[in-house]
Enzyme design. Sequence first.
Site, PDB file in Angstrom:
ATOM      1  N   GLY A   1      43.465  41.055  43.872  1.00 11.29           N
ATOM      2  CA  GLY A   1      42.338  41.266  43.741  1.00 11.29           C
ATOM      3  C   GLY A   1      41.782  42.480  44.554  1.00 11.29           C
ATOM      4  O   GLY A   1      42.222  43.909  44.080  1.00 11.29           O
ATOM      5  N   GLY A   2      41.354  42.505  45.603  1.00 10.39           N
ATOM      6  CA  GLY A   2      40.897  43.679  46.371  1.00 10.39           C
ATOM      7  C   GLY A   2      41.696  44.676  46.575  1.00 10.39           C
ATOM      8  O   GLY A   2      41.619  45.946  46.255  1.00 10.39           O
TER       9      GLY A   2
ATOM     10  N   GLU B   1      46.737  30.494  42.918  1.00 14.26           N
ATOM     11  CA  GLU B   1      45.803  31.144  43.760  1.00 14.26           C
ATOM     12  C   GLU B   1      44.747  30.211  44.682  1.00 14.26           C
ATOM     13  O   GLU B   1      44.082  29.448  44.047  1.00 14.26           O
ATOM     14  CB  GLU B   1      44.750  31.730  42.912  1.00 14.26           C
ATOM     15  CG  GLU B   1      45.390  32.756  42.178  1.00 14.26           C
ATOM     16  CD  GLU B   1      44.388  34.148  41.912  1.00 14.26           C
ATOM     17  OE1 GLU B   1      44.938  35.129  42.144  1.00 14.26           O
ATOM     18  OE2 GLU B   1      43.241  33.751  41.499  1.00 14.26           O
TER      19      GLU B   1
ATOM     20  N   ASN C   1      43.401  42.223  39.482  1.00 13.99           N
ATOM     21  CA  ASN C   1      42.366  41.881  38.822  1.00 13.99           C
ATOM     22  C   ASN C   1      40.975  42.551  39.812  1.00 13.99           C
ATOM     23  O   ASN C   1      40.789  42.390  40.687  1.00 13.99           O
ATOM     24  CB  ASN C   1      42.301  40.388  39.256  1.00 13.99           C
ATOM     25  CG  ASN C   1      40.876  39.746  39.216  1.00 13.99           C
ATOM     26  OD1 ASN C   1      40.035  40.331  38.251  1.00 13.99           O
ATOM     27  ND2 ASN C   1      40.551  38.504  39.364  1.00 13.99           N
ATOM     28  N   TRP C   2      40.561  43.604  38.823  1.00 16.17           N
ATOM     29  CA  TRP C   2      39.443  44.569  39.276  1.00 16.17           C
ATOM     30  C   TRP C   2      38.155  43.719  39.425  1.00 16.17           C
ATOM     31  O   TRP C   2      37.377  44.060  40.316  1.00 16.17           O
ATOM     32  CB  TRP C   2      39.398  45.743  38.675  1.00 16.17           C
ATOM     33  CG  TRP C   2      40.548  46.685  38.490  1.00 16.17           C
ATOM     34  CD1 TRP C   2      41.520  46.565  39.066  1.00 16.17           C
ATOM     35  CD2 TRP C   2      40.538  47.746  37.957  1.00 16.17           C
ATOM     36  NE1 TRP C   2      42.444  47.744  38.802  1.00 16.17           N
ATOM     37  CE2 TRP C   2      42.004  48.540  38.038  1.00 16.17           C
ATOM     38  CE3 TRP C   2      39.740  48.552  36.887  1.00 16.17           C
ATOM     39  CZ2 TRP C   2      42.103  49.635  37.535  1.00 16.17           C
ATOM     40  CZ3 TRP C   2      40.107  49.693  36.527  1.00 16.17           C
ATOM     41  CH2 TRP C   2      41.269  50.275  36.732  1.00 16.17           C
TER      42      TRP C   2
HETATM   43  C1  PEP Z   1      41.943  37.046  43.071  1.00 16.36           C
HETATM   44  O1  PEP Z   1      40.604  36.974  42.955  1.00 16.36           O
HETATM   45  O2  PEP Z   1      42.569  36.801  41.850  1.00 16.36           O
HETATM   46  C2  PEP Z   1      42.389  37.466  44.191  1.00 16.36           C
HETATM   47  C3  PEP Z   1      43.661  37.232  44.316  1.00 16.36           C
HETATM   48  O3  PEP Z   1      41.775  38.244  44.978  1.00 16.36           O
HETATM   49  P1  PEP Z   1      42.019  38.784  46.442  1.00 16.36           P
HETATM   50  O4  PEP Z   1      43.425  39.573  46.296  1.00 16.36           O
HETATM   51  O5  PEP Z   1      40.852  39.857  46.721  1.00 16.36           O
HETATM   52  O6  PEP Z   1      42.176  37.778  47.624  1.00 16.36           O
END
Ligand code: PEP
Length: 249
Positions: free
Chosen positions: A233-234, A167, A9-10
């Site tokens: 995400g990141g 999540e 997920n960019w």
């Molecule tokens: C997300 O936003 O779906 C996510 C999992 O972000 P991060 O990996 O940056 O915590």
Amino acid sequence: MRKKIVAGNWKMNTTVAKGEELAAAVAEKSKETGETLLVLAPPFTHLTKVADKIKGSQVQLSAQNCAAETSGAYTGEVAASMIADTGAKYCILGHSERREYYGETDATLNKKLEQCYANGLIPIFCVGEKLNDRESENHFNVVKTQLENTVFNLNDEQFGKIIIAYEPVWAIGTGKTASSEQAQEMHAFIRRILTEKFGAKADCTSILYGGSCNPSNAKALFANKDVDGGLIGGASLKVDDFIAIATSF
Ligand code: PEP
């Protein structure tokens, strides 16, 4: 056999040119990731360009959201039909940032789910509790209610296609990850309540973990029997990290 999936997920990151570069690099390196399905969810503006870069590879395309309506006077919205037209096959729905910053309710999400199915998009449907829910030991109830109000309204055929992403909101972008035990406990709980509603079909539902997943913790998280991959995400913005996660099964 459940599909192993790692989806990136960019969010609201990268220029189109940088996104193309990243997508091309992921497509090239996806040769190293075996059977795992890789999905990229760039911003809407990048979809057609990223589609070109991943063509012919095992990487699939996703949007991060879609409109709740079919078409018409909804300034700033992007319809599921338009997303499907770019070549995308998936659509993230119910991300906690959408719920929190854009007021997405379960009622909105039900309309968005319908739009996805009507246009052949597979939803990657996010659920997860906030920190205060976990601290007050209400996390199972919160996730159950989120599912009951949305996913439980699907018919069997629709349910058979959905991907769930657990999540925990307190772990998203914070560097705090759910422990391997916390992840497995919640994933098993989700599968149990989905089985109570939809029967054995829930055995085939991929349930992804999301929340500060990175190359150092992915192996422990993915080793769990009910964790079928990750929504990242990141770390999805760095090709080597994303591929390292995708090879952590
Ligand atoms: C997300 O936003 O779906 C996510 C999992 O972000 P991060 O990996 O940056 O915590």
